[in-house]
Design a protein around this motif. Structure first.
Motif, PDB file in Angstrom:
ATOM      1  N   LEU A  19      -5.951   6.146  -1.060  1.00 19.37           N
ATOM      2  CA  LEU A  19      -5.999   4.642  -1.239  1.00 19.37           C
ATOM      3  C   LEU A  19      -5.213   4.126  -2.351  1.00 19.37           C
ATOM      4  N   ASP A  20      -4.091   3.066  -2.133  1.00 22.55           N
ATOM      5  CA  ASP A  20      -3.331   2.661  -3.058  1.00 22.55           C
ATOM      6  C   ASP A  20      -3.624   1.482  -3.409  1.00 22.55           C
ATOM      7  N   ALA A  21      -3.419   0.849  -4.797  1.00 18.54           N
ATOM      8  CA  ALA A  21      -3.677  -0.374  -5.301  1.00 18.54           C
ATOM      9  C   ALA A  21      -2.273  -1.009  -5.391  1.00 18.54           C
ATOM     10  N   ILE A  22      -1.552  -1.876  -4.575  1.00 23.80           N
ATOM     11  CA  ILE A  22      -0.373  -2.446  -4.488  1.00 23.80           C
ATOM     12  C   ILE A  22      -0.089  -3.927  -5.333  1.00 23.80           C
ATOM     13  N   SER A  23       0.437  -3.805  -6.254  1.00 22.80           N
ATOM     14  CA  SER A  23       0.835  -5.370  -6.861  1.00 22.80           C
ATOM     15  C   SER A  23       1.634  -6.229  -5.728  1.00 22.80           C
ATOM     16  N   LEU A  24       0.980  -7.312  -5.634  1.00 23.78           N
ATOM     17  CA  LEU A  24       1.679  -8.104  -4.454  1.00 23.78           C
ATOM     18  C   LEU A  24       2.903  -8.895  -5.027  1.00 23.78           C
ATOM     19  N   SER A  25       3.142  -8.943  -6.402  1.00 18.36           N
ATOM     20  CA  SER A  25       4.015  -9.632  -7.136  1.00 18.36           C
ATOM     21  C   SER A  25       5.315  -8.777  -6.977  1.00 18.36           C
ATOM     22  N   ASP A  26       5.129  -7.381  -7.152  1.00 18.35           N
ATOM     23  CA  ASP A  26       6.402  -6.535  -7.394  1.00 18.35           C
ATOM     24  C   ASP A  26       6.222  -5.214  -6.275  1.00 18.35           C
ATOM     25  N   ASP A  27       5.278  -5.185  -5.360  1.00 20.90           N
ATOM     26  CA  ASP A  27       5.043  -4.352  -4.618  1.00 20.90           C
ATOM     27  C   ASP A  27       5.240  -2.841  -5.495  1.00 20.90           C
ATOM     28  N   THR A  28       4.505  -2.570  -6.556  1.00 21.78           N
ATOM     29  CA  THR A  28       4.523  -1.492  -7.236  1.00 21.78           C
ATOM     30  C   THR A  28       2.984  -0.714  -7.141  1.00 21.78           C
ATOM     31  N   VAL A  29       2.667   0.579  -7.062  1.00 20.35           N
ATOM     32  CA  VAL A  29       1.539   1.100  -6.870  1.00 20.35           C
ATOM     33  C   VAL A  29       0.792   1.043  -8.430  1.00 20.35           C
ATOM     34  N   GLN A  30      -0.305   0.415  -8.463  1.00 18.29           N
ATOM     35  CA  GLN A  30      -0.917   0.185  -9.590  1.00 18.29           C
ATOM     36  C   GLN A  30      -2.011   1.383  -9.882  1.00 18.29           C
ATOM     37  N   TRP A  31      -2.634   1.897  -9.070  1.00 18.74           N
ATOM     38  CA  TRP A  31      -3.117   3.207  -9.087  1.00 18.74           C
ATOM     39  C   TRP A  31      -3.270   3.571  -7.716  1.00 18.74           C
ATOM     40  N   THR A  32      -3.889   4.957  -7.638  1.00 19.52           N
ATOM     41  CA  THR A  32      -4.177   5.799  -6.393  1.00 19.52           C
ATOM     42  C   THR A  32      -5.539   6.412  -6.588  1.00 19.52           C
ATOM     43  N   PHE A  33      -6.310   6.386  -5.515  1.00 15.71           N
ATOM     44  CA  PHE A  33      -7.614   7.148  -5.523  1.00 15.71           C
ATOM     45  C   PHE A  33      -7.459   8.162  -4.197  1.00 15.71           C
ATOM     46  N   ASN A  34      -7.956   9.172  -4.208  1.00 15.35           N
ATOM     47  CA  ASN A  34      -8.197  10.303  -3.221  1.00 15.35           C
ATOM     48  C   ASN A  34      -9.346  10.573  -2.876  1.00 15.35           C
ATOM     49  N   GLY A  35     -10.387  10.509  -3.700  1.00 14.93           N
ATOM     50  CA  GLY A  35     -11.782  10.731  -3.414  1.00 14.93           C
ATOM     51  C   GLY A  35     -11.847  12.368  -3.027  1.00 14.93           C
ATOM     52  N   ASP A  36     -12.315  12.578  -1.783  1.00 10.24           N
ATOM     53  CA  ASP A  36     -12.612  13.811  -1.379  1.00 10.24           C
ATOM     54  C   ASP A  36     -11.432  14.389  -0.280  1.00 10.24           C
ATOM     55  N   ASN A  37     -10.107  13.662  -0.169  1.00  8.96           N
ATOM     56  CA  ASN A  37      -8.946  13.986   0.430  1.00  8.96           C
ATOM     57  C   ASN A  37      -9.465  13.640   1.744  1.00  8.96           C
TER      58      ASN A  37
END
Length: 140
Positions: free
Chosen positions: A43-61
């Motif tokens: 799961l990626d959090a993407i900044s809507l202002s510049d389309d950059t990945v702010q953080w990534t979460f993978n939990g249990d894959n």
């Protein structure tokens, strides 16, 4: 954002023209400044202002359920809720990407919904389906 054959097409509301695509599987969850999109198993959090990945979460894959966004009862904190094929449910801080809460249900998580202070999780095993309800609180 709209699904297309290569991911999610981007359509600015002002012009309607598509400047490109994201390599994510919609649907996603959105705030005014972030998009939370699944690129299995992450799961990626993407900044809507510049389309950059702010953080990534993978939990249990095994993350493969479209994320939903919930706000705590105080209205001060937002959480992205995600489910996995391994039966885990995660509440992730929208701001930081850190895990705020985890639960395990019987079977594969199929769908998530939230409303009236409840988080609803539909899971499925070979023997049938289960609906599990959790109370949302200001302290997940």
């Amino acid at each position: 954002y709209s699904p297309d054959s290569s991911g999610a097409a981007i359509f600015p509301a002002e012009t309607g023209g598509s400047p490109g695509t994201l390599s994510y599987s919609p649907p996603g969850a959105f705030t005014t400044s972030q998009a939370f999109l699944s690129r299995s198993p992450n799961l990626d959090a993407i900044s809507l202002s510049d389309d950059t990945v702010q953080w990534t979460f993978n939990g249990d894959n095994g993350l493969d359920v479209p994320p939903i966004l919930v706000t705590d009862q105080t209205g001060n904190k937002q959480y992205v809720v995600m489910g996995s094929s391994l039966g885990n449910v995660y509440a992730i801080s929208a701001a930081s990407g850190s895990t705020a809460w985890t639960a395990t249900v019987s079977g594969k998580v199929e769908q998530l919904a939230a409303g009236d202070g409840l988080l609803l999780v539909i899971s499925e095993t070979s023997g049938g389906g289960t609906l599990t309800a959790y109370t949302l609180s200001s302290n997940p």
